[in-house]
Design a protein around this motif. Structure first.
Motif, PDB file in Angstrom:
ATOM      1  N   LEU A 111      55.947  66.861   5.685  1.00  0.00           N
ATOM      2  CA  LEU A 111      54.640  67.307   6.178  1.00  0.00           C
ATOM      3  C   LEU A 111      53.532  66.992   5.177  1.00  0.00           C
ATOM      4  O   LEU A 111      52.415  66.635   5.579  1.00  0.00           O
ATOM      5  CB  LEU A 111      54.670  68.803   6.492  1.00  0.00           C
ATOM      6  CG  LEU A 111      55.571  69.200   7.661  1.00  0.00           C
ATOM      7  CD1 LEU A 111      55.597  70.714   7.822  1.00  0.00           C
ATOM      8  CD2 LEU A 111      55.129  68.536   8.947  1.00  0.00           C
ATOM      9  N   LEU A 112      53.818  67.115   3.880  1.00  0.00           N
ATOM     10  CA  LEU A 112      52.830  66.703   2.877  1.00  0.00           C
ATOM     11  C   LEU A 112      52.563  65.209   2.966  1.00  0.00           C
ATOM     12  O   LEU A 112      51.413  64.754   2.886  1.00  0.00           O
ATOM     13  CB  LEU A 112      53.314  67.055   1.469  1.00  0.00           C
ATOM     14  CG  LEU A 112      53.229  68.502   1.045  1.00  0.00           C
ATOM     15  CD1 LEU A 112      53.863  68.693  -0.328  1.00  0.00           C
ATOM     16  CD2 LEU A 112      51.790  68.984   1.018  1.00  0.00           C
ATOM     17  N   TRP A 113      53.640  64.423   3.121  1.00  0.00           N
ATOM     18  CA  TRP A 113      53.479  62.987   3.252  1.00  0.00           C
ATOM     19  C   TRP A 113      52.651  62.653   4.493  1.00  0.00           C
ATOM     20  O   TRP A 113      51.788  61.782   4.452  1.00  0.00           O
ATOM     21  CB  TRP A 113      54.827  62.277   3.307  1.00  0.00           C
ATOM     22  CG  TRP A 113      54.686  60.845   3.716  1.00  0.00           C
ATOM     23  CD1 TRP A 113      55.137  60.273   4.854  1.00  0.00           C
ATOM     24  CD2 TRP A 113      54.001  59.806   3.005  1.00  0.00           C
ATOM     25  NE1 TRP A 113      54.792  58.947   4.907  1.00  0.00           N
ATOM     26  CE2 TRP A 113      54.089  58.634   3.773  1.00  0.00           C
ATOM     27  CE3 TRP A 113      53.321  59.761   1.799  1.00  0.00           C
ATOM     28  CZ2 TRP A 113      53.519  57.425   3.372  1.00  0.00           C
ATOM     29  CZ3 TRP A 113      52.751  58.560   1.393  1.00  0.00           C
ATOM     30  CH2 TRP A 113      52.859  57.409   2.176  1.00  0.00           C
ATOM     31  N   HIS A 114      52.885  63.356   5.589  1.00  0.00           N
ATOM     32  CA  HIS A 114      52.130  63.109   6.818  1.00  0.00           C
ATOM     33  C   HIS A 114      50.630  63.355   6.597  1.00  0.00           C
ATOM     34  O   HIS A 114      49.793  62.559   7.036  1.00  0.00           O
ATOM     35  CB  HIS A 114      52.654  63.985   7.954  1.00  0.00           C
ATOM     36  CG  HIS A 114      51.836  63.890   9.201  1.00  0.00           C
ATOM     37  ND1 HIS A 114      51.835  62.776  10.010  1.00  0.00           N
ATOM     38  CD2 HIS A 114      50.963  64.769   9.755  1.00  0.00           C
ATOM     39  CE1 HIS A 114      51.005  62.964  11.017  1.00  0.00           C
ATOM     40  NE2 HIS A 114      50.457  64.170  10.888  1.00  0.00           N
ATOM     41  N   LEU A 133      51.142  52.509  -1.515  1.00  0.00           N
ATOM     42  CA  LEU A 133      51.357  53.520  -0.482  1.00  0.00           C
ATOM     43  C   LEU A 133      52.277  53.016   0.619  1.00  0.00           C
ATOM     44  O   LEU A 133      53.082  53.776   1.150  1.00  0.00           O
ATOM     45  CB  LEU A 133      50.017  53.966   0.082  1.00  0.00           C
ATOM     46  CG  LEU A 133      49.143  54.695  -0.928  1.00  0.00           C
ATOM     47  CD1 LEU A 133      47.726  54.831  -0.424  1.00  0.00           C
ATOM     48  CD2 LEU A 133      49.731  56.045  -1.258  1.00  0.00           C
ATOM     49  N   ALA A 134      52.168  51.738   0.971  1.00  0.00           N
ATOM     50  CA  ALA A 134      53.056  51.177   1.985  1.00  0.00           C
ATOM     51  C   ALA A 134      54.504  51.208   1.499  1.00  0.00           C
ATOM     52  O   ALA A 134      55.416  51.592   2.247  1.00  0.00           O
ATOM     53  CB  ALA A 134      52.640  49.753   2.316  1.00  0.00           C
ATOM     54  N   ARG A 135      54.718  50.851   0.236  1.00  0.00           N
ATOM     55  CA  ARG A 135      56.071  50.884  -0.337  1.00  0.00           C
ATOM     56  C   ARG A 135      56.608  52.306  -0.382  1.00  0.00           C
ATOM     57  O   ARG A 135      57.757  52.570  -0.033  1.00  0.00           O
ATOM     58  CB  ARG A 135      56.055  50.271  -1.732  1.00  0.00           C
ATOM     59  CG  ARG A 135      57.412  50.038  -2.324  1.00  0.00           C
ATOM     60  CD  ARG A 135      57.300  49.311  -3.619  1.00  0.00           C
ATOM     61  NE  ARG A 135      55.886  49.298  -4.006  1.00  0.00           N
ATOM     62  CZ  ARG A 135      55.403  48.857  -5.142  1.00  0.00           C
ATOM     63  NH1 ARG A 135      56.179  48.386  -6.024  1.00  0.00           N
ATOM     64  NH2 ARG A 135      54.121  48.889  -5.421  1.00  0.00           N
ATOM     65  N   LEU A 136      55.760  53.264  -0.780  1.00  0.00           N
ATOM     66  CA  LEU A 136      56.166  54.666  -0.812  1.00  0.00           C
ATOM     67  C   LEU A 136      56.488  55.159   0.592  1.00  0.00           C
ATOM     68  O   LEU A 136      57.472  55.873   0.793  1.00  0.00           O
ATOM     69  CB  LEU A 136      55.062  55.524  -1.433  1.00  0.00           C
ATOM     70  CG  LEU A 136      55.349  57.012  -1.535  1.00  0.00           C
ATOM     71  CD1 LEU A 136      56.544  57.269  -2.453  1.00  0.00           C
ATOM     72  CD2 LEU A 136      54.124  57.749  -2.037  1.00  0.00           C
ATOM     73  N   GLY A 137      55.709  54.766   1.570  1.00  0.00           N
ATOM     74  CA  GLY A 137      55.973  55.149   2.957  1.00  0.00           C
ATOM     75  C   GLY A 137      57.322  54.636   3.438  1.00  0.00           C
ATOM     76  O   GLY A 137      58.063  55.359   4.116  1.00  0.00           O
ATOM     77  N   HIS A 138      57.648  53.397   3.083  1.00  0.00           N
ATOM     78  CA  HIS A 138      58.955  52.842   3.467  1.00  0.00           C
ATOM     79  C   HIS A 138      60.092  53.598   2.777  1.00  0.00           C
ATOM     80  O   HIS A 138      61.121  53.870   3.403  1.00  0.00           O
ATOM     81  CB  HIS A 138      59.029  51.352   3.129  1.00  0.00           C
ATOM     82  CG  HIS A 138      58.187  50.488   4.011  1.00  0.00           C
ATOM     83  ND1 HIS A 138      58.358  50.418   5.374  1.00  0.00           N
ATOM     84  CD2 HIS A 138      57.141  49.677   3.728  1.00  0.00           C
ATOM     85  CE1 HIS A 138      57.467  49.600   5.894  1.00  0.00           C
ATOM     86  NE2 HIS A 138      56.710  49.139   4.904  1.00  0.00           N
ATOM     87  N   GLU A 139      59.902  53.946   1.491  1.00  0.00           N
ATOM     88  CA  GLU A 139      60.936  54.710   0.777  1.00  0.00           C
ATOM     89  C   GLU A 139      61.174  56.069   1.439  1.00  0.00           C
ATOM     90  O   GLU A 139      62.318  56.484   1.634  1.00  0.00           O
ATOM     91  CB  GLU A 139      60.518  54.936  -0.680  1.00  0.00           C
ATOM     92  CG  GLU A 139      60.538  53.715  -1.551  1.00  0.00           C
ATOM     93  CD  GLU A 139      59.961  53.993  -2.932  1.00  0.00           C
ATOM     94  OE1 GLU A 139      59.743  55.175  -3.273  1.00  0.00           O
ATOM     95  OE2 GLU A 139      59.717  53.022  -3.665  1.00  0.00           O
ATOM     96  N   ILE A 140      60.083  56.741   1.784  1.00  0.00           N
ATOM     97  CA  ILE A 140      60.196  58.061   2.407  1.00  0.00           C
ATOM     98  C   ILE A 140      60.831  57.954   3.785  1.00  0.00           C
ATOM     99  O   ILE A 140      61.711  58.750   4.140  1.00  0.00           O
ATOM    100  CB  ILE A 140      58.814  58.750   2.469  1.00  0.00           C
ATOM    101  CG1 ILE A 140      58.377  59.110   1.051  1.00  0.00           C
ATOM    102  CG2 ILE A 140      58.845  59.986   3.361  1.00  0.00           C
ATOM    103  CD1 ILE A 140      56.950  59.600   0.946  1.00  0.00           C
ATOM    104  N   ASP A 141      60.431  56.958   4.562  1.00  0.00           N
ATOM    105  CA  ASP A 141      61.019  56.764   5.888  1.00  0.00           C
ATOM    106  C   ASP A 141      62.511  56.450   5.790  1.00  0.00           C
ATOM    107  O   ASP A 141      63.316  56.966   6.576  1.00  0.00           O
ATOM    108  CB  ASP A 141      60.297  55.653   6.642  1.00  0.00           C
ATOM    109  CG  ASP A 141      58.889  56.039   7.053  1.00  0.00           C
ATOM    110  OD1 ASP A 141      58.580  57.253   7.051  1.00  0.00           O
ATOM    111  OD2 ASP A 141      58.088  55.132   7.362  1.00  0.00           O
ATOM    112  N   ASP A 142      62.893  55.612   4.818  1.00  0.00           N
ATOM    113  CA  ASP A 142      64.309  55.282   4.631  1.00  0.00           C
ATOM    114  C   ASP A 142      65.113  56.517   4.236  1.00  0.00           C
ATOM    115  O   ASP A 142      66.216  56.745   4.741  1.00  0.00           O
ATOM    116  CB  ASP A 142      64.477  54.204   3.555  1.00  0.00           C
ATOM    117  CG  ASP A 142      63.979  52.840   4.001  1.00  0.00           C
ATOM    118  OD1 ASP A 142      63.718  52.677   5.214  1.00  0.00           O
ATOM    119  OD2 ASP A 142      63.831  51.955   3.137  1.00  0.00           O
TER     120      ASP A 142
END
Length: 173
Positions: free
Chosen positions: A126-129, A151-160
């Motif tokens: 929820l914080l990431w969102h 941020l795109a790389r971090l988003g992919h890490e979190i999604d994975d």
């Protein structure tokens, strides 16, 4: 400094209480051990007891994790001494520094700056969102000039990470 947070719902770090309990336990354990050893040696005086209590409070201050909260258009990190807030819908720069103890640095158009452990975002979708929504607004407005690839790389890490967790819970991994 005035509070730059707009009103609205806030999302907090759901792992903070566990980290705070661990910090308190370590500080109490350190204090009890040092006082006990000093008392057993027969050298405990009021001045030394005060010293051990002060050192235990310092240990608590060092180990206490920063409390992260976010809401529509803002992100705040509150440490033991001060609180930092940035407007996520008007970010200018995002950087990621370090490998082992990595941290994100966020800067907004108002000149506010904060540092954040990316592990907090991994543990709190929820914080990431909230941060991701603010980042998208910054990109739409054209204020985010540096750091979108971070941020795109971090988003992919979190999604994975989240996808792996869902697969493990469902028994598909």
């Amino acid at each position: 400094m005035a509070d730059s947070r707009p009103s609205g719902r806030a999302t907090g770090d759901r792992t903070w209480r566990g980290g705070a309990r661990l910090a308190v336990g370590c500080a109490l354990g350190f204090g009890a051990l040092t006082l006990g050893v000093d008392w057993d040696a027969g050298s405990l005086t009021p001045a030394r007891a005060l010293l051990w209590v002060a050192l235990s409070a310092t240990v608590l201050g060092l180990l206490l994790p920063a409390r992260v909260t976010a809401g529509p258009g803002w992100l705040a990190v509150r440490g033991p001494l001060r609180r930092r807030t940035v407007r996520t819908d008007s970010l200018v720069h995002v950087g990621r520094y370090g490998d082992v103890a990595a941290h994100l640095v966020l800067c907004d158009t108002l000149g506010n700056r904060l540092e954040l452990d990316p592990g907090v975002l991994h543990a709190n979708p929820l914080l990431w969102h909230e941060l991701d929504t603010g980042i998208r607004r910054s990109l739409e407005r054209g204020t985010l000039r540096r750091g979108s690839e971070v941020l795109a790389r971090l988003g992919h890490e979190i999604d994975d990470t989240n996808a792996r967790a869902v697969l493990e819970v469902s028994g598909l991994s």
